[in-house]
Scaffold this motif. Structure first.
Motif, PDB file in Angstrom:
ATOM      1  N   ARG A 125       0.786  -1.229   0.000  1.00  0.00           N
ATOM      2  CA  ARG A 125       0.000   0.000   0.000  1.00  0.00           C
ATOM      3  C   ARG A 125       0.820   1.282   0.000  1.00  0.00           C
ATOM      4  N   PRO A 192      -9.827  -3.417  -2.262  1.00  0.00           N
ATOM      5  CA  PRO A 192     -10.071  -2.212  -3.081  1.00  0.00           C
ATOM      6  C   PRO A 192      -9.513  -0.959  -2.424  1.00  0.00           C
ATOM      7  N   ARG A 193      -8.913  -0.110  -3.241  1.00  0.00           N
ATOM      8  CA  ARG A 193      -8.330   1.123  -2.715  1.00  0.00           C
ATOM      9  C   ARG A 193      -9.400   2.099  -2.255  1.00  0.00           C
ATOM     10  N   GLU A 194     -10.640   1.917  -2.720  1.00  0.00           N
ATOM     11  CA  GLU A 194     -11.711   2.804  -2.287  1.00  0.00           C
ATOM     12  C   GLU A 194     -11.930   2.713  -0.780  1.00  0.00           C
ATOM     13  N   VAL A 195     -11.689   1.533  -0.213  1.00  0.00           N
ATOM     14  CA  VAL A 195     -11.846   1.377   1.229  1.00  0.00           C
ATOM     15  C   VAL A 195     -10.830   2.238   1.973  1.00  0.00           C
ATOM     16  N   GLU A 196      -9.598   2.222   1.510  1.00  0.00           N
ATOM     17  CA  GLU A 196      -8.562   3.029   2.141  1.00  0.00           C
ATOM     18  C   GLU A 196      -8.789   4.513   1.905  1.00  0.00           C
ATOM     19  N   GLU A 197      -9.236   4.883   0.714  1.00  0.00           N
ATOM     20  CA  GLU A 197      -9.501   6.285   0.417  1.00  0.00           C
ATOM     21  C   GLU A 197     -10.651   6.820   1.249  1.00  0.00           C
ATOM     22  N   ALA A 198     -11.663   6.005   1.498  1.00  0.00           N
ATOM     23  CA  ALA A 198     -12.775   6.445   2.346  1.00  0.00           C
ATOM     24  C   ALA A 198     -12.310   6.700   3.772  1.00  0.00           C
TER      25      ALA A 198
END
Length: 305
Positions: A125, A192-198
């Motif tokens: 990451r 998914p990177r969306e989880v980290e971005e959220a």
């Protein structure tokens, strides 16, 4: 004119067993029998007496059925009783060695998973210069045979004055291994990177994302890696043999070799040795049996072939 309704009953067609299907099931049954036969033979030997085993070595059933081998392995027999049944009078401090194995395996498993998870998160990451090259160099450690690292590790443990201690046994594999880092990195890369971005939008930092978001999501692969690591450390023999010299640090695998070396005049105590081996292997067999399906599904999910 009334219409006559006709009902037809559809009978289920039975699929005939083909020759290939019969051959496949026969081969699977043969493989299962070959796999389980050694465990049965260990149990048969453990439930027999040494004198009866010498007289009837090929009997498929326990000869002169007795639980004396298990009693000697667990230290429940006196020296006189053990010698009378063909065993050695030295005995085996089974519970002490079992506790040492549990402490070493638990220490290795917990610390290795924790540090390997942090390293896997950094490789999967975090973006930093030379990340992929460092990971490739780190992964090259998988190609180094473990026996090549025994002497350097022993010199290090001796300089740290940790010889003949439980920490000295656990230290070389306690922090991280290339396989553990690679295993967890494969999972982190599939999140998914969306989880980290959220989580970043909510004000969470990298450390909080790792502990509060990714680690709970990785509970299944962490459990799988924990089972594999625990079994590996439990079965390790050569390294504990090099650094442990007394009962205070001797683990169960090394103790079984010491037990075999206590040979009475009549011959090896095969009954007691097989009983101790079965008792030592039983926890790992139960552990792997409980999580076998989850281990297979997790390995296939992370892309390890």
């Amino acid at each position: 004119m009334a219409a006559v309704a006709t009902t037809t009953t559809v009978r289920p067609t039975r699929r005939r067993a083909s020759l290939g299907r019969i051959a496949a099931w026969t081969a699977m049954a043969a493989i299962l029998l070959i796999t389980l036969l050694p465990f049965y033979w260990i149990l048969r030997t453990a439930l027999s007496t040494n004198t009866a085993l010498a007289a009837h070595p090929g009997d498929p059933l326990p000869v002169d059925l007795t639980a004396g081998g298990f009693e000697r392995a667990l230290g429940l027999q006196s020296a006189k009783e053990a010698i009378a049944q063909g065993g050695a009078g030295g005995g085996l401090k089974f519970w002490r060695y079992l506790l040492n194995s549990v402490i070493v395996s638990t220490l290795i498993t917990v610390c290795q998973i924790f540090f390997s998870a942090m390293a896997a998160y950094a490789f999967a990451r975090l973006r930093w210069r030379g990340r992929d090259k460092v990971f490739g160099l780190f992964l090259a450690g998988l190609m180094v045979p473990a026996i090549f690292t025994l002497l350097p590790n022993f010199v290090l443990i001796k300089q740290l004055h940790l010889v003949d201690t439980l920490l000295g046994i656990a230290l070389p594999t306690m922090f991280m291994t290339p396989f553990a880092v690679f295993f967890l990195r494969q999972f982190f890369m599939n999140v998914p990177r969306e989880v980290e971005e959220a989580a970043l939008l909510d004000g969470a930092g990298k450390v909080r994302i790792f502990f509060r978001v990714l680690l709970p999501m990785a509970s299944t692969p962490i459990l799988t890696l924990g089972v594999l690591t625990y079994i590996t450390s439990w079965n390790d023999y050569f390294w504990p043999l090099m650094v442990s010299y007394s009962d205070s640090s001797r683990v169960l695998t090394v103790a079984l070799a010491i037990f075999r070396a206590q040979t009475p005049q009549t011959g090896y105590d095969w009954s007691g040795l097989m009983a101790a081996t079965l008792i030592a292997a039983l926890p790992m067999l139960v552990l792997f049996g409980c999580f076998a399906r989850r281990i297979v599904s997790t390995i296939s999910f992370t892309g390890i072939k």
